[in-house]
Design an enzyme around this catalytic site. Structure first.
Site, PDB file in Angstrom:
ATOM      1  N   HIS A 243       1.028  -1.244   0.188  1.00  0.00           N
ATOM      2  CA  HIS A 243      -0.232  -0.155  -0.032  1.00  0.00           C
ATOM      3  C   HIS A 243       0.927   1.088  -0.088  1.00  0.00           C
ATOM      4  O   HIS A 243       2.131   1.098   0.051  1.00  0.00           O
ATOM      5  CB  HIS A 243      -1.035  -0.250   1.228  1.00  0.00           C
ATOM      6  CG  HIS A 243      -0.375   0.021   2.609  1.00  0.00           C
ATOM      7  ND1 HIS A 243      -0.081  -1.169   3.446  1.00  0.00           N
ATOM      8  CD2 HIS A 243       0.490   0.927   3.222  1.00  0.00           C
ATOM      9  CE1 HIS A 243       0.386  -0.904   4.405  1.00  0.00           C
ATOM     10  NE2 HIS A 243       0.873   0.513   4.393  1.00  0.00           N
TER      11      HIS A 243
HETATM   12  P1  TYD Z   1      -1.945  -2.874   7.384  1.00  0.00           P
HETATM   13  O1  TYD Z   1      -1.652  -1.513   7.644  1.00  0.00           O
HETATM   14  O2  TYD Z   1      -2.672  -3.308   6.071  1.00  0.00           O
HETATM   15  O3  TYD Z   1      -0.656  -3.866   7.789  1.00  0.00           O
HETATM   16  P2  TYD Z   1       0.806  -4.070   7.114  1.00  0.00           P
HETATM   17  O4  TYD Z   1       1.103  -2.735   6.144  1.00  0.00           O
HETATM   18  O5  TYD Z   1       1.821  -4.322   7.882  1.00  0.00           O
HETATM   19  O6  TYD Z   1       0.457  -5.249   6.139  1.00  0.00           O
HETATM   20  O7  TYD Z   1      -2.942  -3.022   8.416  1.00  0.00           O
HETATM   21  C1  TYD Z   1      -3.352  -4.573   9.038  1.00  0.00           C
HETATM   22  C2  TYD Z   1      -4.464  -4.482   9.708  1.00  0.00           C
HETATM   23  O8  TYD Z   1      -4.287  -3.907  11.129  1.00  0.00           O
HETATM   24  C3  TYD Z   1      -5.553  -3.759   9.215  1.00  0.00           C
HETATM   25  O9  TYD Z   1      -6.777  -4.301   9.427  1.00  0.00           O
HETATM   26  C4  TYD Z   1      -5.542  -2.407   9.737  1.00  0.00           C
HETATM   27  C5  TYD Z   1      -4.926  -2.565  11.267  1.00  0.00           C
HETATM   28  N1  TYD Z   1      -4.191  -1.473  11.760  1.00  0.00           N
HETATM   29  C6  TYD Z   1      -4.719  -0.674  12.780  1.00  0.00           C
HETATM   30  O10 TYD Z   1      -5.915  -0.962  13.076  1.00  0.00           O
HETATM   31  N2  TYD Z   1      -4.050   0.030  13.386  1.00  0.00           N
HETATM   32  C7  TYD Z   1      -2.734   0.625  12.728  1.00  0.00           C
HETATM   33  O11 TYD Z   1      -2.129   1.477  13.218  1.00  0.00           O
HETATM   34  C8  TYD Z   1      -2.270  -0.319  11.689  1.00  0.00           C
HETATM   35  C9  TYD Z   1      -0.834  -0.040  11.146  1.00  0.00           C
HETATM   36  C10 TYD Z   1      -2.959  -1.418  11.209  1.00  0.00           C
END
Ligand code: TYD
Length: 149
Positions: free
Chosen positions: A66
């Protein structure tokens, strides 16, 4: 300490992977181990509003995939190693993080993917904003369209 030219980029649509700098952090080493400190205004280029960390990452798993409109981050391998693929819609760079005293500054408007985690690795992230789902681009084609708009 080199934060690249990130301070001069005012629109996240103009940021490039070359604005993302790998910085060496101070390390205070002693006989009982080492300590590294990140302090906004001293060696952290933004005010930290949120800290999170990734752990228990299964073999072969990737994270990220992302980009953010406004968020900037410092990414540190607190333990182990992994690779960060950076993509600005035109250029790609891969940065290996494998030292707890190295931090990757990811500026706004950069697609990132985290790959090749070593067993037991911990990815520590310092972020400039609270969590905001609306700040994310989760589709690469939408991100590329925005970068070229
Ligand atoms: P995501 O940002 O997609 O993680 P990564 O980049 O590590 O793959 O987030 C994964 C899940 O965690 C998603 O459901 C959103 C949640 N999340 C939060 O609730 N708060 C946060 O600060 C972060 C980073 C993620």
């Amino acid at each position: 300490m080199n934060f690249g030219r990130s301070g001069t980029v005012t629109d996240a649509r103009d940021s490039t992977v070359y604005d993302c700098a790998l910085v060496e952090l101070p390390r205070i080493a002693g006989r009982a181990g080492s300590i590294t400190v990140l302090e906004p205004g001293k060696n952290c280029p933004f005010d930290v509003r949120r800290v999170y960390y990734l752990y228990d990452i299964p073999a072969g798993a990737s994270r990220g995939g992302h980009a953010h409109r406004d968020l900037q981050q410092l990414i540190v391998s607190a333990s182990g190693s992994f690779e960060v693929l950076l993509d600005d819609g035109r250029n790609r760079r891969t940065v290996m993080l494998n030292r707890p005293f190295h931090a990757l500054h990811v500026v706004p408007g950069i697609w990132r993917e985290l790959h090749n985690f070593s067993s037991g690795s911990i990815c520590l992230v310092l972020a400039s904003h609270l969590y905001d789902a609306d700040d994310y681009f989760r589709a690469h084609d939408g991100f590329v369209t925005w970068k070229s708009s």
